[in-house]
Design a protein around this motif. Structure first.
Motif, PDB file in Angstrom:
ATOM      1  N   VAL A 365     -19.239 -37.007  -1.907  1.00 44.36           N
ATOM      2  CA  VAL A 365     -20.677 -36.785  -1.764  1.00 44.36           C
ATOM      3  C   VAL A 365     -21.363 -37.332  -3.009  1.00 44.36           C
ATOM      4  CG1 VAL A 365     -22.525 -35.086  -1.541  1.00 44.36           C
ATOM      5  CG2 VAL A 365     -20.359 -34.732  -0.344  1.00 44.36           C
ATOM      6  N   LEU A 366     -22.364 -38.181  -2.799  1.00 47.66           N
ATOM      7  CA  LEU A 366     -23.137 -38.749  -3.907  1.00 47.66           C
ATOM      8  C   LEU A 366     -24.582 -38.267  -3.804  1.00 47.66           C
ATOM      9  CD1 LEU A 366     -21.859 -42.441  -3.823  1.00 47.66           C
ATOM     10  CD2 LEU A 366     -21.266 -40.710  -5.503  1.00 47.66           C
ATOM     11  N   TYR A 367     -25.126 -37.789  -4.902  1.00 42.36           N
ATOM     12  CA  TYR A 367     -26.531 -37.379  -4.901  1.00 42.36           C
ATOM     13  C   TYR A 367     -27.104 -37.558  -6.299  1.00 42.36           C
ATOM     14  CZ  TYR A 367     -24.989 -32.973  -7.050  1.00 42.36           C
ATOM     15  OH  TYR A 367     -24.444 -32.037  -7.891  1.00 42.36           O
ATOM     16  N   SER A 368     -28.424 -37.766  -6.360  1.00 40.39           N
ATOM     17  CA  SER A 368     -29.126 -37.953  -7.636  1.00 40.39           C
ATOM     18  C   SER A 368     -29.945 -36.703  -7.944  1.00 40.39           C
ATOM     19  CB  SER A 368     -30.056 -39.174  -7.577  1.00 40.39           C
ATOM     20  OG  SER A 368     -29.333 -40.329  -7.255  1.00 40.39           O
ATOM     21  N   PHE A 369     -30.004 -36.338  -9.213  1.00 40.96           N
ATOM     22  CA  PHE A 369     -30.809 -35.184  -9.609  1.00 40.96           C
ATOM     23  C   PHE A 369     -31.226 -35.354 -11.068  1.00 40.96           C
ATOM     24  CE2 PHE A 369     -26.703 -34.066 -11.215  1.00 40.96           C
ATOM     25  CZ  PHE A 369     -26.926 -33.233 -12.303  1.00 40.96           C
ATOM     26  N   LEU A 370     -32.185 -34.536 -11.485  1.00 38.61           N
ATOM     27  CA  LEU A 370     -32.666 -34.525 -12.864  1.00 38.61           C
ATOM     28  C   LEU A 370     -32.574 -33.107 -13.388  1.00 38.61           C
ATOM     29  CD1 LEU A 370     -34.084 -35.804 -15.333  1.00 38.61           C
ATOM     30  CD2 LEU A 370     -36.270 -35.325 -14.209  1.00 38.61           C
ATOM     31  N   ASN A 371     -31.878 -32.954 -14.501  1.00 45.52           N
ATOM     32  CA  ASN A 371     -31.734 -31.648 -15.150  1.00 45.52           C
ATOM     33  C   ASN A 371     -32.466 -31.714 -16.479  1.00 45.52           C
ATOM     34  OD1 ASN A 371     -30.879 -29.317 -16.434  1.00 45.52           O
ATOM     35  ND2 ASN A 371     -28.852 -30.146 -16.907  1.00 45.52           N
ATOM     36  N   MET A 372     -33.443 -30.828 -16.713  1.00 46.32           N
ATOM     37  CA  MET A 372     -34.229 -30.887 -17.936  1.00 46.32           C
ATOM     38  C   MET A 372     -34.689 -29.494 -18.345  1.00 46.32           C
ATOM     39  SD  MET A 372     -37.766 -32.475 -16.347  1.00 46.32           S
ATOM     40  CE  MET A 372     -38.871 -31.860 -17.593  1.00 46.32           C
ATOM     41  N   SER A 373     -35.047 -29.368 -19.616  1.00 47.66           N
ATOM     42  CA  SER A 373     -35.606 -28.119 -20.131  1.00 47.66           C
ATOM     43  C   SER A 373     -37.120 -28.215 -20.131  1.00 47.66           C
ATOM     44  CB  SER A 373     -35.103 -27.858 -21.561  1.00 47.66           C
ATOM     45  OG  SER A 373     -33.714 -27.645 -21.566  1.00 47.66           O
ATOM     46  N   ALA A 374     -37.783 -27.087 -19.885  1.00 46.05           N
ATOM     47  CA  ALA A 374     -39.240 -27.057 -19.862  1.00 46.05           C
ATOM     48  C   ALA A 374     -39.719 -25.685 -20.319  1.00 46.05           C
ATOM     49  CB  ALA A 374     -39.766 -27.376 -18.466  1.00 46.05           C
ATOM     50  N   ILE A 375     -40.990 -25.631 -20.667  1.00 44.94           N
ATOM     51  CA  ILE A 375     -41.599 -24.373 -21.100  1.00 44.94           C
ATOM     52  C   ILE A 375     -42.553 -23.904 -20.009  1.00 44.94           C
ATOM     53  CG2 ILE A 375     -43.044 -23.260 -22.844  1.00 44.94           C
ATOM     54  CD1 ILE A 375     -42.038 -25.387 -24.821  1.00 44.94           C
ATOM     55  N   PRO A 376     -42.377 -22.676 -19.500  1.00 47.27           N
ATOM     56  CA  PRO A 376     -43.269 -22.192 -18.448  1.00 47.27           C
ATOM     57  C   PRO A 376     -44.683 -21.962 -18.967  1.00 47.27           C
ATOM     58  CG  PRO A 376     -41.786 -20.449 -19.174  1.00 47.27           C
ATOM     59  CD  PRO A 376     -41.349 -21.690 -19.870  1.00 47.27           C
ATOM     60  N   THR A 377     -45.664 -22.302 -18.156  1.00 46.09           N
ATOM     61  CA  THR A 377     -47.068 -22.053 -18.467  1.00 46.09           C
ATOM     62  C   THR A 377     -47.643 -21.131 -17.388  1.00 46.09           C
ATOM     63  OG1 THR A 377     -47.815 -23.998 -17.219  1.00 46.09           O
ATOM     64  CG2 THR A 377     -47.257 -24.320 -19.543  1.00 46.09           C
ATOM     65  N   THR A 378     -48.925 -20.869 -17.474  1.00 50.88           N
ATOM     66  CA  THR A 378     -49.544 -19.972 -16.494  1.00 50.88           C
ATOM     67  C   THR A 378     -49.552 -20.562 -15.091  1.00 50.88           C
ATOM     68  OG1 THR A 378     -51.700 -20.888 -17.106  1.00 50.88           O
ATOM     69  CG2 THR A 378     -51.009 -18.849 -18.199  1.00 50.88           C
TER      70      THR A 378
END
Length: 671
Positions: A365-378
């Motif tokens: 199975v091949l799939y593309s994804f993006l894993n990243m860190s973020a800061i939650p806002t309102t």
């Protein structure tokens, strides 16, 4: 001639003072034995050749330093009780005409004898148990059993040197105490009382506040990795608060009991309350030490039980396929064509590598994804330059609907401005979600499958959100905005993940060979790639678990032994302090039955208060401990709750047995 006399006195003293020397010798033997085993295992050539063995030995090397540190504190602490009970003996020697330098000489001979006896016994026991430990570790890590001797000469030398230094420092400390004390001070050294302390309500309130602050931090810490300093402060506050609780709050409670005339003026209450209040400052410190060591023992025992009974299929939650590869999708003006081309290249390389390694493919199975860190806002999520240092940062796993269909087989229909979002720790119910200043209409899906490996692990360490966008171009837009903020070196890239399952009859060595072949082929095609296999990961996990398990059991035994001996010496030294007081009570008409009842009440008050407070500490810090278990890849974290309960019950049974033994010894001395 004099040396022979002093040698004879030293050997006689060890025999006559066996009640105090025997526990110290047992402690020394155990610490020397455990230290030798850990050091010998950390440099064992045979273990280094086992898959994952190098990581195991790295953990053991770090644990060796911790073990030496705890051993030194433990032996110094036990020695403080031992030397206190013998000060009167040294005072008598001094009054009868023996110079202090001769007393010091006798004490030096005693310490040399104890060191030699402890070293020989500890090293011999360590050599025997080291072989057993090697066999157990090889069995756990599914490695071939090796025969022959496991004796390590260098480990023996270093262990003897380390403990020789510790014994020398203990001896110098004891000599210094004798040197600065007068004969009268030595005679009264074991009977030095304390004035009745005053209730300091400010300190009592401060103790409650400090402990509460530690509890609050432990309950609110989300990520023990990014907030490790906060976790350390929480533990420190709880330890400081424990000392305040036992030295200030306990005095305040005893004062309240004393002011309650109906309670205080009873034989069963008057004697223990007044006795504890009279020397509560020192008593409180001892009780706080017992409480802290009890918490440490229970936590370490819980970790050991969790790792020992953890299900073997936990590796499946981290590695759902036999082999996986992650290839970075390089920037391209036409991201859709680039993705299709890269997937075709990876698929062909997988087929070629399988032929070369002579293995049969089951499915890929091949799939593309993006894993990243973020800061939650309102109203969504943003990225700043210090996102990796922000304790509020969350993890985002983003995938487009076509790749989601490849992975799960579930067909979706999203418009360009729509997303599906699912938060494992905090469900999102807002209609409009902003992701790096791009606003989407958010939809939730109850049966949304998490498409990232290790979802439970990640969600326990930080908040995690799974987001499905309409196509790969939208994913690329988010990636580019992230790179504009963080730069190429610190930003995350869209990755093509290949999950490869081999035929069920594939052997472990064949799986490893296929992984190496696949990695070589992908790299030869100038791909930025990471390849791993379930077999290799399982070896690393077994190594990690084996190392941590071995260390926590060693430290747990050491702390348990320290708690037992602290209670023992505390009760014995206080029994000698109370002996004259109870003798006076007998002379003024107190019956033996009444004395025994008073002793029972006092020992109950002394014993079970630390256990109760330890239980409260465990409950308050459980969420933090649970998160730390994730760091050693124990995915079934619910199992940890059962382990904590079982550990507390086991420790309570041991604690009760200690109570019965020490209460009996206390009664025999004062009677």
């Amino acid at each position: 001639m004099f040396n022979n006399i002093y040698l004879k006195m030293a050997t006689d003293n060890i025999g006559k003072n066996r009640k105090t020397y025997l526990p110290f010798i047992i402690s020394s033997v155990c610490t020397i034995m455990m230290t030798y085993i850990v050091l010998a295992l950390s440099i064992n050539d045979g273990l280094s050749t086992i898959p994952g063995g190098a990581n195991l030995q790295t953990i053991l090397s770090m644990g060796y330093i911790v073990l030496i540190f705890f051993s030194a504190i433990f032996l110094f602490y036990i020695n403080s009780f031992m030397i206190k009970t013998r000060k009167k003996e040294f005072g008598i020697y001094n009054i009868l005409g023996m110079d202090k330098k001769h007393i010091m000489q006798v004490l030096s001979y005693e310490m040399i004898f104890v060191f030699i006896l402890s070293s020989i016994t500890g090293i011999v026991s360590g050599v025997i148990l080291n072989k057993v430990s090697v066999l157990l570790i090889r069995n756990v890590m599914e490695a071939p059993i090796s025969f022959g001797s496991e004796f390590s000469f260098s480990s023996m030398i270093w262990t003897i040197i380390f403990f020789g230094v510790i014994f020398l420092l203990i001896l110098l400390g004891n000599i210094y105490q004798i040197h600065i004390s007068s004969p009268i001070e030595l005679l009264k050294g074991s009977n030095v009382g304390e004035k009745e302390p005053k209730a300091n309500w400010l300190k009592a309130l401060l103790g409650v506040l400090i402990t509460g602050a530690g509890y609050y931090l432990s309950l609110t810490i989300q990520s023990p990795i990014s907030e490790i300093q906060k976790a350390f402060i929480a533990v420190l506050l709880i330890i400081i608060g424990t000392y305040f609780l036992f030295t200030s709050v306990s005095i305040a409670i005893l004062k309240l009991l004393k002011n309650n005339k109906d309670f205080y003026y009873q034989i069963n209450h008057f004697i223990p309350v007044s006795g504890m209040l009279y020397r509560m400052k020192k008593n409180g410190i001892g009780l706080a030490n017992i409480c802290i060591m009890s918490v440490g023992t229970i936590i370490l025992l819980s970790i050991g039980i969790s790792m020992f009974i953890s299900p073997q299929d936990q590796i499946d939650s981290q590695y759902p396929s036999d082999v996986f590869a992650e290839v970075i999708l390089e920037d391209n003006n036409n991201i859709i064509d680039k993705e299709i081309q890269l997937k075709e290249e990876i698929s062909q390389v997988i087929v070629d590598a399988a032929k070369e390694a002579d293995v049969t493919l089951d499915n890929t199975v091949l799939y593309s994804f993006l894993n990243m860190s973020a800061i939650p806002t309102t109203n969504g999520f943003t990225v700043t330059e210090d996102v990796y240092f922000d304790s509020n940062a969350v993890t985002l796993y983003l995938i487009d609907q076509n790749n989601y269909q490849e992975l799960t087989g579930q067909t979706l229909s999203l418009n360009e401005d729509e997303i599906y979002i699912h938060g494992t720790n905090d469900e999102v119910d807002k209609n409009a979600i902003s992701i790096l200043d791009t606003t989407f209409n958010a939809k939730t899906m109850d049966n949304m499958e998490e498409f990232a490996i290790g979802s439970e692990t990640t969600s326990e360490i930080s908040d995690v959100y799974y987001i499905i966008v309409n196509d790969i171009s939208t994913l690329n837009t988010i990636e580019e905005k992230q790179k504009a903020i963080l730069g190429e070196d610190f930003s995350r890239d869209i990755t093509v993940s290949a999950q490869i399952n081999l035929a069920s009859n594939t052997k472990n060595n064949e799986e490893l060979a296929f992984g190496e072949t696949l990695e070589g082929h992908l790299k030869s095609n100038d791909m930025d790639v990471l390849v791993d296999t379930k077999t290799a990961a399982e070896s690393e996990l077994l190594a990690l678990h084996s190392g941590v398990l071995f260390l926590v059991l060693n430290l747990g035994i050491l702390l348990l032994l320290a708690a037992i001996l602290t209670i023992y010496f505390k009760q014995i030294s206080e029994a000698y302090d109370d002996k004259d007081r109870y003798e006076v009570m007998r002379k003024i008409g107190l019956s033996q039955k009444e004395i025994k009842r008073a002793i029972t009440t006092q020992t109950l008050m002394v014993f079970f208060l630390p256990l109760i407070v330890a239980g409260i500490h465990i409950i308050a810090t459980f969420p933090l401990m649970r998160k730390f278990m994730i760091l050693i890849l124990l995915n079934n974290v619910d199992l940890f709750l059962i382990s904590v309960i079982v550990s507390f019950l086991i420790f309570s049974v041991i604690y009760i047995l200690i109570y019965r033994m020490t209460a009996k010894a206390y009664y025999e001395i004062v009677s």
